[in-house]
Write a protein that holds these residues in place. Structure first.
Motif, PDB file in Angstrom:
ATOM      1  N   SER A 208      31.370  70.415  69.883  1.00  0.00           N
ATOM      2  CA  SER A 208      30.079  70.693  70.517  1.00  0.00           C
ATOM      3  C   SER A 208      29.541  69.434  71.172  1.00  0.00           C
ATOM      4  O   SER A 208      29.006  69.475  72.278  1.00  0.00           O
ATOM      5  CB  SER A 208      29.078  71.193  69.472  1.00  0.00           C
ATOM      6  OG  SER A 208      29.585  72.328  68.828  1.00  0.00           O
TER       7      SER A 208
ATOM      8  N   ALA B 249      31.353  68.854  74.345  1.00  0.00           N
ATOM      9  CA  ALA B 249      30.879  69.804  75.356  1.00  0.00           C
ATOM     10  C   ALA B 249      29.515  69.376  75.906  1.00  0.00           C
ATOM     11  O   ALA B 249      29.282  69.433  77.121  1.00  0.00           O
ATOM     12  CB  ALA B 249      30.797  71.205  74.760  1.00  0.00           C
TER      13      ALA B 249
ATOM     14  N   LEU C  31      30.018  66.466  78.221  1.00  0.00           N
ATOM     15  CA  LEU C  31      30.565  66.897  79.509  1.00  0.00           C
ATOM     16  C   LEU C  31      29.473  67.525  80.388  1.00  0.00           C
ATOM     17  O   LEU C  31      29.415  67.277  81.590  1.00  0.00           O
ATOM     18  CB  LEU C  31      31.709  67.889  79.302  1.00  0.00           C
ATOM     19  CG  LEU C  31      33.022  67.269  78.818  1.00  0.00           C
ATOM     20  CD1 LEU C  31      34.025  68.347  78.445  1.00  0.00           C
ATOM     21  CD2 LEU C  31      33.613  66.348  79.890  1.00  0.00           C
ATOM     22  N   LEU C  32      28.632  68.316  79.758  1.00  0.00           N
ATOM     23  CA  LEU C  32      27.533  68.944  80.508  1.00  0.00           C
ATOM     24  C   LEU C  32      26.601  67.889  81.087  1.00  0.00           C
ATOM     25  O   LEU C  32      26.239  67.937  82.268  1.00  0.00           O
ATOM     26  CB  LEU C  32      26.746  69.878  79.583  1.00  0.00           C
ATOM     27  CG  LEU C  32      27.000  71.371  79.736  1.00  0.00           C
ATOM     28  CD1 LEU C  32      26.149  72.156  78.758  1.00  0.00           C
ATOM     29  CD2 LEU C  32      26.705  71.812  81.170  1.00  0.00           C
TER      30      LEU C  32
ATOM     31  N   ALA D 132      35.529  67.086  84.863  1.00  0.00           N
ATOM     32  CA  ALA D 132      34.590  67.346  83.771  1.00  0.00           C
ATOM     33  C   ALA D 132      34.355  68.848  83.612  1.00  0.00           C
ATOM     34  O   ALA D 132      34.330  69.378  82.493  1.00  0.00           O
ATOM     35  CB  ALA D 132      33.261  66.632  84.037  1.00  0.00           C
ATOM     36  N   PHE D 133      34.257  69.545  84.727  1.00  0.00           N
ATOM     37  CA  PHE D 133      34.019  70.979  84.683  1.00  0.00           C
ATOM     38  C   PHE D 133      35.239  71.708  84.106  1.00  0.00           C
ATOM     39  O   PHE D 133      35.109  72.600  83.256  1.00  0.00           O
ATOM     40  CB  PHE D 133      33.695  71.499  86.087  1.00  0.00           C
ATOM     41  CG  PHE D 133      33.335  72.951  86.101  1.00  0.00           C
ATOM     42  CD1 PHE D 133      32.147  73.388  85.525  1.00  0.00           C
ATOM     43  CD2 PHE D 133      34.174  73.890  86.676  1.00  0.00           C
ATOM     44  CE1 PHE D 133      31.807  74.732  85.527  1.00  0.00           C
ATOM     45  CE2 PHE D 133      33.848  75.242  86.681  1.00  0.00           C
ATOM     46  CZ  PHE D 133      32.654  75.661  86.108  1.00  0.00           C
TER      47      PHE D 133
ATOM     48  N   LEU E  50      35.345  71.194  80.402  1.00  0.00           N
ATOM     49  CA  LEU E  50      34.298  71.988  79.757  1.00  0.00           C
ATOM     50  C   LEU E  50      34.748  73.449  79.624  1.00  0.00           C
ATOM     51  O   LEU E  50      34.621  74.058  78.553  1.00  0.00           O
ATOM     52  CB  LEU E  50      33.018  71.894  80.592  1.00  0.00           C
ATOM     53  CG  LEU E  50      31.721  72.353  79.927  1.00  0.00           C
ATOM     54  CD1 LEU E  50      31.417  71.480  78.720  1.00  0.00           C
ATOM     55  CD2 LEU E  50      30.564  72.271  80.917  1.00  0.00           C
TER      56      LEU E  50
ATOM     57  N   LEU F  40      37.474  73.664  76.929  1.00  0.00           N
ATOM     58  CA  LEU F  40      36.932  73.570  75.568  1.00  0.00           C
ATOM     59  C   LEU F  40      36.186  74.851  75.193  1.00  0.00           C
ATOM     60  O   LEU F  40      36.249  75.319  74.063  1.00  0.00           O
ATOM     61  CB  LEU F  40      35.974  72.376  75.450  1.00  0.00           C
ATOM     62  CG  LEU F  40      36.622  71.000  75.526  1.00  0.00           C
ATOM     63  CD1 LEU F  40      35.552  69.915  75.454  1.00  0.00           C
ATOM     64  CD2 LEU F  40      37.636  70.812  74.407  1.00  0.00           C
ATOM     65  N   TYR F  41      35.516  75.425  76.142  1.00  0.00           N
ATOM     66  CA  TYR F  41      34.694  76.596  75.881  1.00  0.00           C
ATOM     67  C   TYR F  41      35.553  77.826  75.576  1.00  0.00           C
ATOM     68  O   TYR F  41      35.229  78.606  74.695  1.00  0.00           O
ATOM     69  CB  TYR F  41      33.789  76.861  77.084  1.00  0.00           C
ATOM     70  CG  TYR F  41      32.753  77.917  76.806  1.00  0.00           C
ATOM     71  CD1 TYR F  41      31.590  77.597  76.105  1.00  0.00           C
ATOM     72  CD2 TYR F  41      32.944  79.231  77.219  1.00  0.00           C
ATOM     73  CE1 TYR F  41      30.649  78.560  75.825  1.00  0.00           C
ATOM     74  CE2 TYR F  41      32.000  80.211  76.950  1.00  0.00           C
ATOM     75  CZ  TYR F  41      30.850  79.865  76.249  1.00  0.00           C
ATOM     76  OH  TYR F  41      29.922  80.820  75.981  1.00  0.00           O
TER      77      TYR F  41
END
Ligand SMILES: [Cu+2]
Length: 214
Positions: free
Chosen positions: A8, A11, A14-15, A47-48, A51, A54-55
């Protein structure tokens, strides 16, 4: 969805990275720093992608550490390169174009630039360069008051300076009978300007056009 705390955190990082770099790109003028812009856009994509990966990888154990690590190394490399370009690392070496401009006053209401102290016009002569040129430009102040020179995106006093092409500044100009030089790399084609950045001087003609051919 099972998510470990550390995942988390990654994540969230990254956001935040996406938002911060996104805002940086928006703030940066990508006309002047085209390569910086490209590198930062690349970092945004990586980065996107990380993300999204990972999601959608539901089980933390299945997440490839190698892949995530590679992503972060790539992110770091792109951001460092962008930062290095921004501060001018690897900047111009050998100039292939030499220009000497003279600044001065034609009359009380007409200030300008010229290729000699006796040929000052208001506005000044048009400068023409090509993308890839490394220019060594010298400003000799032949006037009776301080002036400066900067290559800018438009002919306004507070216009954005391009290519770090600037000699002195509005607050710290070149004094009478003094000269100073700047070396800069031309990296973007277009129609730009040069100005004296002392407040009021552009309004009395202290500017000229800059044409940069591809
Ligand atoms: Cu001036």
């Amino acid at each position: 969805m099972k998510r470990s705390d550390s995942l988390s955190l990654v994540a969230v990082f990254l956001l935040v990275f996406l938002v911060v770099v996104g805002v940086t790109i928006w703030l940066l003028d990508f006309v002047t720093q085209q390569r910086v812009f490209g590198l930062l856009v690349g970092a945004e994509f990586i980065a996107f992608a990380l993300l999204v990966y990972l999601y959608y990888e539901e089980t933390p154990a299945q997440i490839s550490r190698k892949l995530v690590l590679t992503g972060f190394v790539a992110l770091a490399a792109l951001v460092l390169l962008a930062a290095a370009l921004l501060v001018g690392v690897g900047a111009p070496a050998t100039p292939n174009v030499q220009v000497t401009l003279y600044s001065g006053e034609v009359s009380a209401t007409e200030y300008g630039f010229g290729y000699s102290s006796s040929a000052i016009t208001s506005p000044g002569p048009t400068l023409t360069f090509r993308v890839g040129d490394v220019v060594n430009l010298t400003l000799f102040n032949a006037g009776s008051m301080p002036h400066n020179w900067a290559l800018t995106n438009t002919n306004q006093t507070l216009s954005l300076v391009l290519f770090h092409a600037q000699i002195g500044s509005g607050a710290n100009p070149i004094e009478v009978n003094q000269s100073e030089s700047v070396v800069f790399s031309v990296t973007q084609a277009g129609n730009f300007s040069y100005v004296c950045q002392i407040p009021g001087h552009v309004q009395v003609g202290m500017w000229g056009s800059v044409i940069i051919n591809p």
